[in-house]
Design an enzyme around this catalytic site. Structure first.
Site, short mmCIF file in Angstrom:
data_model
loop_
_atom_site.label_atom_id
_atom_site.label_comp_id
_atom_site.label_asym_id
_atom_site.label_seq_id
_atom_site.Cartn_x
_atom_site.Cartn_y
_atom_site.Cartn_z
N ARG B 15 -6.61 61.99 -12.72
CA ARG B 15 -7.75 61.38 -13.42
C ARG B 15 -8.50 62.40 -14.27
O ARG B 15 -9.12 62.06 -15.27
CB ARG B 15 -8.70 60.72 -12.40
CG ARG B 15 -8.12 59.48 -11.76
CD ARG B 15 -9.09 58.89 -10.75
NE ARG B 15 -9.40 59.84 -9.69
CZ ARG B 15 -10.35 59.66 -8.78
NH1 ARG B 15 -11.11 58.58 -8.81
NH2 ARG B 15 -10.55 60.54 -7.84
N SER B 42 -15.11 55.62 -10.39
CA SER B 42 -13.72 55.69 -9.94
C SER B 42 -12.77 55.96 -11.10
O SER B 42 -11.66 56.44 -10.90
CB SER B 42 -13.33 54.39 -9.21
OG SER B 42 -13.57 53.28 -10.04
N GLU B 63 -13.64 41.04 -13.85
CA GLU B 63 -12.42 41.55 -14.46
C GLU B 63 -11.85 40.65 -15.54
O GLU B 63 -11.25 41.12 -16.51
CB GLU B 63 -11.36 41.82 -13.39
CG GLU B 63 -11.68 42.98 -12.47
CD GLU B 63 -12.73 42.64 -11.42
OE1 GLU B 63 -12.91 41.44 -11.11
OE2 GLU B 63 -13.38 43.56 -10.90
N PHE B 88 -7.25 45.21 -9.14
CA PHE B 88 -8.09 44.15 -9.74
C PHE B 88 -7.76 43.93 -11.21
O PHE B 88 -7.76 42.80 -11.70
CB PHE B 88 -9.57 44.49 -9.58
CG PHE B 88 -9.94 44.83 -8.15
CD1 PHE B 88 -9.57 43.99 -7.11
CD2 PHE B 88 -10.62 46.00 -7.85
CE1 PHE B 88 -9.89 44.30 -5.79
CE2 PHE B 88 -10.94 46.31 -6.54
CZ PHE B 88 -10.58 45.48 -5.50
N ARG B 172 -4.84 58.54 -8.03
CA ARG B 172 -5.82 59.54 -7.66
C ARG B 172 -5.22 60.55 -6.67
O ARG B 172 -5.91 61.41 -6.18
CB ARG B 172 -7.06 58.91 -7.08
CG ARG B 172 -6.81 58.10 -5.81
CD ARG B 172 -8.11 57.80 -5.09
NE ARG B 172 -9.01 57.02 -5.91
CZ ARG B 172 -10.33 56.97 -5.71
NH1 ARG B 172 -10.89 57.65 -4.75
NH2 ARG B 172 -11.09 56.22 -6.48
#
Lengths: 272, 320
Positions: B15, B42, B63, B88, B172
């Protein structure tokens, strides 16, 4: 006649042509959604012939006003207005829903000039229109974005996500018109999953709300052209499904009903 | 949030590479915007938000709206990177991805964060192991799962300049940099990470370095394992797979995803139709039990030992 009267007369003339031509498309294809085409026709004709800035010869101009047809099944109304506005020649309309036609049952922006996004599944138009309006807001562009949804379509939760976003961002460059014909595919909206009071719902989400007769070009013109208020604008257009043809008006069965020979002839006599 | 051990030395959370690349691109091109669903943290977009406050659009926990807004921003001439947890972004708004982004063919970059089983203990609601299968069905959507920090940055840069919809599947998990000399990022082309003539291991994303470790273990047993980094899941580099089927005796696929329909599914479809060879798919069979990401990887064979064992199974089925 005043300029205003000229505009209203032109809108009415275009709307009549759109209804006749759309019904011919549906009759020829024996497919379509004529009830919803006719409830939306006057709204769309008013937008294209009285309100919006666009150049049909340059459909991708960055500064154009945008119209999103969220009730994507009403292609009879959308394709006839785009044709009348000069986006494509009339002979294209004869291909409606034929194999490999660019005039799909639901609009595709990659096929047809003037279509801003692909719709069909309900509840998609308002979020996309909100994104277009945000692009205008963050770049300082002066274009306006208009989105037409059905009323039954309000049962889709995605609309309320976008209604909240647009209200919170105070997107005054966004106008949402609800085609409030009170009928969805199978029955009345209120007996299915009631929507009233729509105006209070929109106000609570931070929208400037007005209600008009969705078949009155003069009233539509005034509501659509009113000065911005610092809020996104919602116009609840009270309409009649199947408007203009006696045997179709207020009949849910004409959502995707198609005419036989006698019905087509009767409709052509009434639509004058 | 999943509790992870801090990144060991030499490992990096990709990330960081994603935001560094995005911020540099945004500095040079004001059309680049980010769209999030309350996922600033995030997605590591706090720095982007500070630098470009007007270009970070947070629609909240919504979303479907987020993906639709992405399409609208593209209509308005922006280049949106829509960034949210992969589970999501893909599951909740799959119809918006289908109709608004891919079918409408808008220039939108979907960025699935914390994909696979990164949220290990949080369970299958928060895992994104179905995304490859769902999104691979859209033949005009480019799907990329970078293997390390370098490739993540390259993929972000490529996505920004490519005209068309892209899904970047990021993780991640801390991973090492692949040791490949003179690397060049080529979308749609397998990267030859290691040569070998007995079996081919096709891996993507967080599992490529594990495939390399498995190949080293196999080498010690006298088995030559070719390792292909298939960062682009869609479109698949069919030539590289068919060459592997011709030149080695069996194929093992490895992905931090379901073994149904994803990279393994794609390779199995292609080989079954064209060059039938034994294919062993390493990944998750479906919903997995709770556990840390490290435990899940080991439990389901996403490890050097697990991949080497899959290679043995495949070779056992192969013709001599």
């Amino acid at each position: 006649m005043s300029l205003q009267n000229d505009t209203v007369a032109r809108i009415k003339e275009k709307a009549l042509w759109m209804r006749r031509r759309a019904f011919k498309m549906v009759y020829d294809a024996q497919l379509g959604h004529p009830g919803g085409d006719f409830s939306a026709t006057d709204i769309i004709a008013t937008l294209y012939f009285g309100v919006m800035n666009y150049d049909a010869a340059k459909p991708n101009l960055p500064g154009r006003d945008r119209f999103i047809m969220s009730k994507g099944h009403a292609t009879g109304a959308l394709y006839t207005v785009l044709c009348a506005a000069g986006y494509f020649p009339e002979d294209w309309l004869a291909t409606y829903m034929q194999p490999r036609s660019m005039l799909n049952g639901h609009p595709n922006r990659n096929y047809l000039p003037g279509v801003e996004t692909n719709t069909g599944p309900l509840g998609h138009g308002l979020p996309v229109a909100t994104g277009i309006a945000i692009a205008g807001q963050i770049t300082g562009a002066s274009y306006r974005t208009f989105v037409l949804t059905g009323d039954g379509e309000m049962q889709e939760g995605s609309n309320w996500e976008a209604a909240m976003t647009a209200g919170n961002r105070k997107l005054e460059n966004l106008t949402w018109i609800v085609d409030r014909n009170r009928l969805q595919q199978g029955a009345g909206t209120e007996e299915t999953n009631g929507l009233d009071p729509l105006d209070k719902k929109f106000e609570a989400f931070g929208w400037d709300v007005s209600m008009v007769d969705g078949h009155d070009a003069e009233a539509l013109l005034a509501a659509l052209s009113a000065a911005p208020t610092g809020k996104p604008r919602a116009i609840i257009a009270n309409t009649t499904k199947g408007k203009g043809v006696s045997f179709m008006e207020n009949k849910a069965s004409w959502h995707h009903g198609v005419p036989n020979d006698d019905q087509f002839a009767t409709a052509m006599k009434e639509l004058i | 949030m999943s509790a992870h051990a801090p990144a060991a030395q030499g490992l990096s959370d990709c990330r960081e590479a994603w935001v560094k690349a995005l911020e540099a691109l945004a500095q040079d091109d004001d059309r680049i915007v980010a769209v999030v669903n309350d996922s600033v943290g995030s997605s590591k977009l706090g720095g982007f938000q500070k630098k470009f406050p007007d270009r970070l659009i947070n629609v909240g926990i919504a979303e479907q709206c987020m993906v639709g807004v992405g399409a609208g921003l593209a209509n308005g001439g922006r280049i949106p990177f829509v960034s949210a947890a992969g589970c999501f972004l893909t599951g909740r708004s799959l119809e918006q991805v289908k109709a608004d982004i891919v079918y409408a063919n808008f220039n939108v970059k979907l960025v699935g964060q914390s994909s696979g089983v990164a949220y290990g203990e949080l369970g299958p609601t928060h895992h994104s192991i179905e995304d490859f299968a769902w999104l691979r069905l859209f033949n005009t959507l480019t799907v990329i799962a970078p293997s390390d920090a370098w490739e993540t940055a390259e993929a972000v840069k490529w996505a920004a300049t490519h005209e068309g919809p892209v899904y970047l599947r990021l993780s991640r998990m801390a991973v090492p940099e692949l040791d490949v000399p003179n690397r060049v990022f080529r979308v749609g082309q397998a990267e030859l990470v290691r040569k070998g003539g007995d079996v081919t291991i096709v891996a993507c994303g967080t599992t490529v370095h594990l495939a390399v470790a498995a190949a080293e273990a196999l080498q010690a047993e006298g088995i030559g394992a070719r390792v292909l980094n298939m960062a682009t899941i869609n479109p698949l580099d069919e030539a590289a797979i068919l060459a592997a089927a011709d030149e080695t005796r069996a194929i093992v696929t490895v992905e931090e995803a379901s073994i149904r329909g994803g990279l393994g599914g794609a390779v199995a479809e292609l080989t079954a139709a064209n060059r039938p060879v034994p294919v062993e798919r390493v990944g998750f069979p479906g919903f997995v039990p709770t556990g840390s990401v490290e435990w899940l990887f080991n439990e389901f064979g996403l490890s050097a030992a697990g991949i080497a064992a899959a290679a043995h199974r495949a070779l056992k089925r192969a013709k001599a």
